[in-house]
Scaffold this active site. Structure first.
Site, mmCIF file in Angstrom:
data_model
loop_
_atom_site.group_PDB
_atom_site.id
_atom_site.type_symbol
_atom_site.label_atom_id
_atom_site.label_comp_id
_atom_site.label_asym_id
_atom_site.label_seq_id
_atom_site.Cartn_x
_atom_site.Cartn_y
_atom_site.Cartn_z
ATOM 1 C CG ASP A 204 -1.747 1.264 1.320
ATOM 2 O OD1 ASP A 204 -2.234 1.732 0.272
ATOM 3 O OD2 ASP A 204 -1.903 1.793 2.437
ATOM 4 C CG ASP B 58 -0.517 3.316 6.566
ATOM 5 O OD1 ASP B 58 -1.036 3.875 5.584
ATOM 6 O OD2 ASP B 58 -0.338 3.873 7.661
ATOM 7 C CD GLU C 115 -4.873 1.105 -2.201
ATOM 8 O OE1 GLU C 115 -5.570 0.351 -1.495
ATOM 9 O OE2 GLU C 115 -4.513 2.233 -1.838
#
Length: 159
Positions: A7, A140, A67
């Site tokens: 991420d 996160d 992502e």
């Protein structure tokens, strides 16, 4: 198979490493790369590249998922996020890993069942899916693990 998922962020980059046979998940490692104290953006990118490269060398993942960029109201933020993604992707490609990208709404829908899920919902579901409710997982890192689970589920449905 072993999966590394990211991420990306220019302040904090989350990561997760999961082993899976396509049905069950086993958490290997999760955490964050903290970039807040680094002032110069190019040095943040260097740190992302270095840390992701080290994760790859240490854990030898079979696949890499990240992502994808969401549309931001602030073009400068979107640009920095794209550069953070690029640093992580370069580490994967330099280690001969294929790169699989997933939009945030797809990740949330896959893991939580709703594309508009908030970070707390994602974090809660990750702990359930990985059977690690007692372990501390930051938002996160949970987002990164969600990308990995999304990839594993999409891979299972393709094969």
């Amino acid at each position: 198979m072993r999966f590394l998922s990211i991420d990306p962020g220019s302040a904090i980059t989350g990561f997760g490493i999961i082993d899976s046979d396509g049905k069950k998940y086993h958490l290997i490692k999760q955490g964050t790369i903290i970039l807040k104290k680094i002032k110069e953006h190019p040095l943040k990118l260097k740190k992302i590249y270095y840390e992701v490269n080290n994760l790859i060398l240490e854990h030898q993942p079979d696949e890499f998922a990240i992502e994808d960029v969401f549309i931001s109201k602030n073009p400068q933020s979107a640009l920095k996020l794209g550069q953070a993604r690029g640093a992580a992707i370069c580490a994967a490609v330099n280690n001969n890993l294929g790169v699989f990208e997933y939009f945030p709404r797809i990740v949330k829908k896959t893991v939580v069942g709703a594309g508009s899920a908030d970070k707390n919902q994602v974090q809660h579901m990750i702990k359930i899916l990985l059977n690690c409710r007692a372990e501390k997982i930051t938002e996160d890192a949970a987002d990164a693990l969600a990308v990995g689970i999304c990839h594993i589920n999409h891979k299972r449905n393709i094969i």
